[in-house]
Scaffold this motif. Structure first.
Motif, PDB file in Angstrom:
ATOM      1  N   PHE A   1       0.723  -1.075   0.049  1.00 50.62           N
ATOM      2  CA  PHE A   1       0.152  -0.281   0.216  1.00 50.62           C
ATOM      3  C   PHE A   1       0.668   1.234   0.010  1.00 50.62           C
ATOM      4  N   ILE A   2       2.055   0.912   1.009  1.00 50.68           N
ATOM      5  CA  ILE A   2       2.990   2.676   1.036  1.00 50.68           C
ATOM      6  C   ILE A   2       3.028   3.062  -0.055  1.00 50.68           C
ATOM      7  N   ARG A   3       3.811   1.651  -1.007  1.00 54.11           N
ATOM      8  CA  ARG A   3       4.599   1.384  -2.382  1.00 54.11           C
ATOM      9  C   ARG A   3       3.554   2.138  -3.672  1.00 54.11           C
ATOM     10  N   LYS A   4       2.413   2.825  -3.434  1.00 55.67           N
ATOM     11  CA  LYS A   4       1.749   3.225  -4.215  1.00 55.67           C
ATOM     12  C   LYS A   4       1.750   4.710  -4.169  1.00 55.67           C
ATOM     13  N   LEU A   5       1.951   4.999  -2.854  1.00 51.26           N
ATOM     14  CA  LEU A   5       1.798   6.742  -2.201  1.00 51.26           C
ATOM     15  C   LEU A   5       3.480   7.406  -2.798  1.00 51.26           C
ATOM     16  N   VAL A   6       4.182   6.510  -2.835  1.00 55.90           N
ATOM     17  CA  VAL A   6       5.453   7.409  -2.991  1.00 55.90           C
ATOM     18  C   VAL A   6       6.611   7.503  -4.265  1.00 55.90           C
ATOM     19  N   GLN A   7       8.340   8.044  -4.764  1.00 57.27           N
ATOM     20  CA  GLN A   7       8.265   8.024  -5.774  1.00 57.27           C
ATOM     21  C   GLN A   7       8.784   6.886  -6.459  1.00 57.27           C
ATOM     22  N   ASN A   8       8.428   6.706  -7.362  1.00 55.66           N
ATOM     23  CA  ASN A   8       8.920   5.075  -8.211  1.00 55.66           C
ATOM     24  C   ASN A   8       7.684   4.249  -7.794  1.00 55.66           C
ATOM     25  N   GLY A   9       6.827   4.621  -7.073  1.00 51.42           N
ATOM     26  CA  GLY A   9       5.753   3.558  -6.697  1.00 51.42           C
ATOM     27  C   GLY A   9       4.755   3.108  -7.879  1.00 51.42           C
ATOM     28  N   GLU A  10       4.208   2.689  -7.358  1.00 52.10           N
ATOM     29  CA  GLU A  10       2.893   2.113  -8.794  1.00 52.10           C
ATOM     30  C   GLU A  10       2.605   3.580  -9.200  1.00 52.10           C
ATOM     31  N   TYR A  11       1.814   4.846  -8.340  1.00 52.40           N
ATOM     32  CA  TYR A  11       0.855   5.585  -9.001  1.00 52.40           C
ATOM     33  C   TYR A  11       2.114   6.307 -10.087  1.00 52.40           C
ATOM     34  N   ALA A  12       2.869   6.750  -9.476  1.00 51.41           N
ATOM     35  CA  ALA A  12       3.954   7.644 -10.444  1.00 51.41           C
ATOM     36  C   ALA A  12       4.212   7.221 -11.649  1.00 51.41           C
ATOM     37  N   THR A  13       5.024   5.614 -11.335  1.00 50.02           N
ATOM     38  CA  THR A  13       5.434   4.570 -12.297  1.00 50.02           C
ATOM     39  C   THR A  13       4.258   5.004 -13.822  1.00 50.02           C
ATOM     40  N   ARG A  14       3.063   4.134 -13.012  1.00 47.78           N
ATOM     41  CA  ARG A  14       2.380   4.639 -13.750  1.00 47.78           C
ATOM     42  C   ARG A  14       1.896   6.024 -15.213  1.00 47.78           C
ATOM     43  N   PHE A  15       2.110   6.347 -14.346  1.00 45.48           N
ATOM     44  CA  PHE A  15       1.841   8.447 -14.832  1.00 45.48           C
ATOM     45  C   PHE A  15       3.317   8.710 -15.948  1.00 45.48           C
ATOM     46  N   ILE A  16       4.056   8.204 -15.224  1.00 41.41           N
ATOM     47  CA  ILE A  16       5.388   8.301 -15.955  1.00 41.41           C
ATOM     48  C   ILE A  16       5.367   7.318 -17.850  1.00 41.41           C
ATOM     49  N   ARG A  17       4.136   5.932 -17.236  1.00 47.83           N
ATOM     50  CA  ARG A  17       4.067   4.927 -18.448  1.00 47.83           C
ATOM     51  C   ARG A  17       3.603   5.417 -19.336  1.00 47.83           C
ATOM     52  N   LYS A  18       2.626   6.093 -18.863  1.00 45.04           N
ATOM     53  CA  LYS A  18       1.734   7.175 -20.432  1.00 45.04           C
ATOM     54  C   LYS A  18       2.486   7.853 -21.191  1.00 45.04           C
ATOM     55  N   ASN A  19       3.752   8.885 -20.543  1.00 46.43           N
ATOM     56  CA  ASN A  19       4.269   9.564 -21.739  1.00 46.43           C
ATOM     57  C   ASN A  19       5.858   8.042 -22.439  1.00 46.43           C
ATOM     58  N   ASN A  20       6.224   7.592 -21.440  1.00 46.19           N
ATOM     59  CA  ASN A  20       7.552   6.851 -21.929  1.00 46.19           C
ATOM     60  C   ASN A  20       6.798   5.230 -21.270  1.00 46.19           C
ATOM     61  N   PRO A  21       6.340   4.528 -22.465  1.00 44.33           N
ATOM     62  CA  PRO A  21       5.866   3.010 -22.025  1.00 44.33           C
ATOM     63  C   PRO A  21       6.617   2.332 -21.766  1.00 44.33           C
ATOM     64  N   GLN A  22       8.071   2.757 -21.954  1.00 45.68           N
ATOM     65  CA  GLN A  22       9.575   1.127 -22.204  1.00 45.68           C
ATOM     66  C   GLN A  22       9.736   1.641 -20.899  1.00 45.68           C
ATOM     67  N   TYR A  23       9.762   2.831 -19.251  1.00 45.36           N
ATOM     68  CA  TYR A  23       9.793   2.932 -18.333  1.00 45.36           C
ATOM     69  C   TYR A  23      10.107   1.808 -17.267  1.00 45.36           C
ATOM     70  N   LYS A  24      11.409   1.258 -16.867  1.00 46.62           N
ATOM     71  CA  LYS A  24      11.655   0.688 -15.882  1.00 46.62           C
ATOM     72  C   LYS A  24      12.716   1.329 -15.364  1.00 46.62           C
ATOM     73  N   LEU A  25      12.364   0.800 -14.244  1.00 44.82           N
ATOM     74  CA  LEU A  25      13.549   1.178 -12.490  1.00 44.82           C
ATOM     75  C   LEU A  25      14.208   0.831 -13.145  1.00 44.82           C
ATOM     76  N   ILE A  26      14.176  -0.538 -12.630  1.00 47.82           N
ATOM     77  CA  ILE A  26      15.435  -1.240 -13.008  1.00 47.82           C
ATOM     78  C   ILE A  26      15.572  -2.613 -14.407  1.00 47.82           C
ATOM     79  N   LYS A  27      16.589  -2.182 -15.229  1.00 42.85           N
ATOM     80  CA  LYS A  27      16.614  -2.765 -16.127  1.00 42.85           C
ATOM     81  C   LYS A  27      17.508  -3.289 -16.530  1.00 42.85           C
ATOM     82  N   ASP A  28      18.952  -3.893 -15.866  1.00 42.97           N
ATOM     83  CA  ASP A  28      19.719  -4.727 -16.226  1.00 42.97           C
ATOM     84  C   ASP A  28      20.440  -4.909 -14.529  1.00 42.97           C
ATOM     85  N   LYS A  29      21.718  -5.864 -14.426  1.00 37.49           N
ATOM     86  CA  LYS A  29      22.092  -5.984 -13.325  1.00 37.49           C
ATOM     87  C   LYS A  29      22.704  -5.002 -13.153  1.00 37.49           C
ATOM     88  N   ALA A  30      23.540  -4.284 -13.485  1.00 33.26           N
ATOM     89  CA  ALA A  30      24.388  -2.975 -12.863  1.00 33.26           C
ATOM     90  C   ALA A  30      22.727  -1.850 -12.889  1.00 33.26           C
TER      91      ALA A  30
END
Length: 162
Positions: free
Chosen positions: A64-93
């Motif tokens: 629940f907390i994760r929904k309301l914070v930076q890089n959380g579900e709502y923020a990520t959903r908002f970012i993905r509207k403009n950038n559908p490929q957005y991922k916070l963690i893309k690879d091991k590096a």
């Protein structure tokens, strides 16, 4: 978007602490408690990690907390509207860099947690009971919840890297 979320929570939760210290009118003690709060940064992160199981944190309501914070579900959903490929963690590096970010966030909130707690204790000592309650609520929202969230994120990333 992420910075707006940070700004909102920071302003909301620091208002009672700042209000208390303005009412307390004790600048020297304020500085002492800030310095004491910095000592909390000497506590090793390993000591603070409550569990290495994401399920443990999920049982505490971290999803629940994760929904309301930076890089959380709502923020990520908002970012993905403009950038559908957005991922916070893309690879091991990227995961390693994110782990450093997790540590930084957790340390910051540990420092703030300690300062809020010391401020709340002083509020009790000076019989400012309403400030005590409000500061403790702010501490739960602004510091305890994010610390648990960062520990959850660490457990999840470590699980991915196995």
């Amino acid at each position: 978007m992420n910075q707006a979320i940070n700004f909102f929570w920071t302003i909301l939760c620091f208002i009672p602490v700042i209000g208390f210290w303005m009412a307390a009118n004790s600048t020297q003690l304020l500085y002492v408690l800030i310095l004491l709060s910095f000592l909390s940064l000497l506590i090793p992160a390993k000591v603070l990690q409550l569990s290495h199981s994401p399920k443990f944190y999920e049982a505490l309501g971290v999803k629940f907390i994760r929904k309301l914070v930076q890089n959380g579900e709502y923020a990520t959903r908002f970012i993905r509207k403009n950038n559908p490929q957005y991922k916070l963690i893309k690879d091991k590096a990227n995961a390693a860099a994110y782990m450093r970010t997790i540590v930084m966030y957790e340390r910051y909130h540990l420092l703030c947690f300690t300062f809020f707690l010391l401020s709340a204790i002083y509020a009790i000592i000076t019989m400012h009971y309403a400030f005590f309650v409000i500061i403790m609520l702010a501490n739960i929202i602004y510091n305890i919840s994010p610390i648990l969230l960062q520990q959850y994120n660490r457990a999840r990333v470590l699980k991915l890297n196995k």
